[in-house]
Design a protein around this motif. Sequence first.
Motif, PDB file in Angstrom:
ATOM      1  N   ASP A  56       3.048   2.832  17.699  1.00 39.50           N
ATOM      2  CA  ASP A  56       2.668   1.326  17.210  1.00 39.50           C
ATOM      3  C   ASP A  56       1.846   1.580  16.335  1.00 39.50           C
ATOM      4  OD1 ASP A  56       4.365  -0.534  18.950  1.00 39.50           O
ATOM      5  OD2 ASP A  56       3.167   0.622  20.679  1.00 39.50           O
ATOM      6  N   SER A  57       1.445   0.517  15.422  1.00 37.87           N
ATOM      7  CA  SER A  57       0.317   0.833  14.488  1.00 37.87           C
ATOM      8  C   SER A  57      -0.939   0.647  15.212  1.00 37.87           C
ATOM      9  CB  SER A  57       0.259  -0.477  13.556  1.00 37.87           C
ATOM     10  OG  SER A  57      -0.702  -0.351  12.400  1.00 37.87           O
ATOM     11  N   ASN A  62     -11.521   6.698  11.465  1.00 39.24           N
ATOM     12  CA  ASN A  62     -11.942   7.947  10.595  1.00 39.24           C
ATOM     13  C   ASN A  62     -11.111   8.706  10.309  1.00 39.24           C
ATOM     14  OD1 ASN A  62     -14.976   7.168  11.334  1.00 39.24           O
ATOM     15  ND2 ASN A  62     -14.343   7.490  13.125  1.00 39.24           N
ATOM     16  N   LEU A  63      -9.867   8.501  10.119  1.00 35.07           N
ATOM     17  CA  LEU A  63      -8.758   9.408   9.676  1.00 35.07           C
ATOM     18  C   LEU A  63      -8.767   9.421   8.066  1.00 35.07           C
ATOM     19  CD1 LEU A  63      -6.203  10.912  10.680  1.00 35.07           C
ATOM     20  CD2 LEU A  63      -4.878   9.192   9.727  1.00 35.07           C
ATOM     21  N   GLU A  64      -9.180  10.714   7.452  1.00 35.86           N
ATOM     22  CA  GLU A  64      -9.224  10.771   6.184  1.00 35.86           C
ATOM     23  C   GLU A  64      -7.938  11.751   5.478  1.00 35.86           C
ATOM     24  OE1 GLU A  64     -12.813  12.917   4.813  1.00 35.86           O
ATOM     25  OE2 GLU A  64     -14.191  11.080   6.158  1.00 35.86           O
ATOM     26  N   SER A  81      -1.984   0.132   7.237  1.00 34.83           N
ATOM     27  CA  SER A  81      -2.912  -0.926   7.630  1.00 34.83           C
ATOM     28  C   SER A  81      -4.005  -0.436   8.607  1.00 34.83           C
ATOM     29  CB  SER A  81      -2.015  -2.253   8.083  1.00 34.83           C
ATOM     30  OG  SER A  81      -1.504  -1.969   9.274  1.00 34.83           O
ATOM     31  N   GLN A  82      -3.905   0.336   9.190  1.00 33.25           N
ATOM     32  CA  GLN A  82      -4.958   0.447  10.057  1.00 33.25           C
ATOM     33  C   GLN A  82      -5.599   2.023   9.976  1.00 33.25           C
ATOM     34  OE1 GLN A  82      -5.706  -1.871  12.751  1.00 33.25           O
ATOM     35  NE2 GLN A  82      -4.123  -2.914  11.771  1.00 33.25           N
ATOM     36  N   ILE A 105       0.066  -0.061   1.589  1.00 36.03           N
ATOM     37  CA  ILE A 105      -0.385   1.026   0.622  1.00 36.03           C
ATOM     38  C   ILE A 105      -1.562   0.462  -0.004  1.00 36.03           C
ATOM     39  CG2 ILE A 105       1.068   0.330  -1.218  1.00 36.03           C
ATOM     40  CD1 ILE A 105      -0.078   3.743  -0.122  1.00 36.03           C
ATOM     41  N   GLY A 106      -1.598  -0.684  -0.536  1.00 33.52           N
ATOM     42  CA  GLY A 106      -2.830  -1.475  -1.094  1.00 33.52           C
ATOM     43  C   GLY A 106      -3.991  -1.628  -0.451  1.00 33.52           C
ATOM     44  N   LEU A 107      -4.076  -1.332   0.833  1.00 35.20           N
ATOM     45  CA  LEU A 107      -5.255  -1.551   1.793  1.00 35.20           C
ATOM     46  C   LEU A 107      -5.970  -0.112   1.862  1.00 35.20           C
ATOM     47  CD1 LEU A 107      -3.480  -3.586   4.651  1.00 35.20           C
ATOM     48  CD2 LEU A 107      -4.854  -4.379   2.775  1.00 35.20           C
ATOM     49  N   LEU A 108      -5.409   0.926   1.039  1.00 36.55           N
ATOM     50  CA  LEU A 108      -6.194   2.276   1.347  1.00 36.55           C
ATOM     51  C   LEU A 108      -7.116   2.351   0.111  1.00 36.55           C
ATOM     52  CD1 LEU A 108      -2.898   4.451   2.198  1.00 36.55           C
ATOM     53  CD2 LEU A 108      -4.590   3.336   3.760  1.00 36.55           C
TER      54      LEU A 108
END
Length: 205
Positions: A56-57, A62-64, A81-82, A105-108
């Motif tokens: 699930d999303s 903190n994931l880089e 998105s998360q 992808i545009g949220l990154l």
Amino acid sequence: MYNSLGSGNCDRFPKKLSWLCWRGFFPQVIRNEFLNETYLVSIDLRYSNLVRVWEDSRRLGNLEILNLSHSHYLTQPPDFSQLPYLRYLILKDCVSLPEIDKYSIGLLYRLTLLNLKGCTMLKDLPEDIYKLILFKTLVLSGCSRFEKLSKNIGNMSFLRTLIISGKAIREVPSSVDKLWDLDFSSRQGLSRSTKTIFTGRDITT
């Protein structure tokens, strides 16, 4: 930093795991209990059996780094998105991946590197990728079905490296002329009127 290189029980990860490194990860989806939203900084699952990424999303604040290279069975693009702090997205040699998720992808906003080398099913990129203003490195070498870059690539003012060898692209939009810091060199098989970016450098991480 905790580093887990596992081959056995999936349920005994440290509670403060920050670096999940598991080459040959055998499940077809990452279960939620693997994902520590507070501490996890890097997920490295090269050569995995993943078909889709997330159960699930789930917010990983903190994931880089997300490295799913050589995951040959991956057919569903990840939902990003998360992942608000993701900087390095490495999907090298994901030969069954047909697309990049156009809704997330545009949220990154902090993404600086996208490696899609050898993604032979990929035909194009979502337009929202070209809105990522901090983006610096795009690797598309070996994407043999990829035919066209958007003219909006000229809006990526921080783009420094674009690697496009070994694929179906025959020209690069003239809008790249706005990207003054790119090094240009000609390549055989491309339109003479088009400038081509090719550094010869590979991103293998």
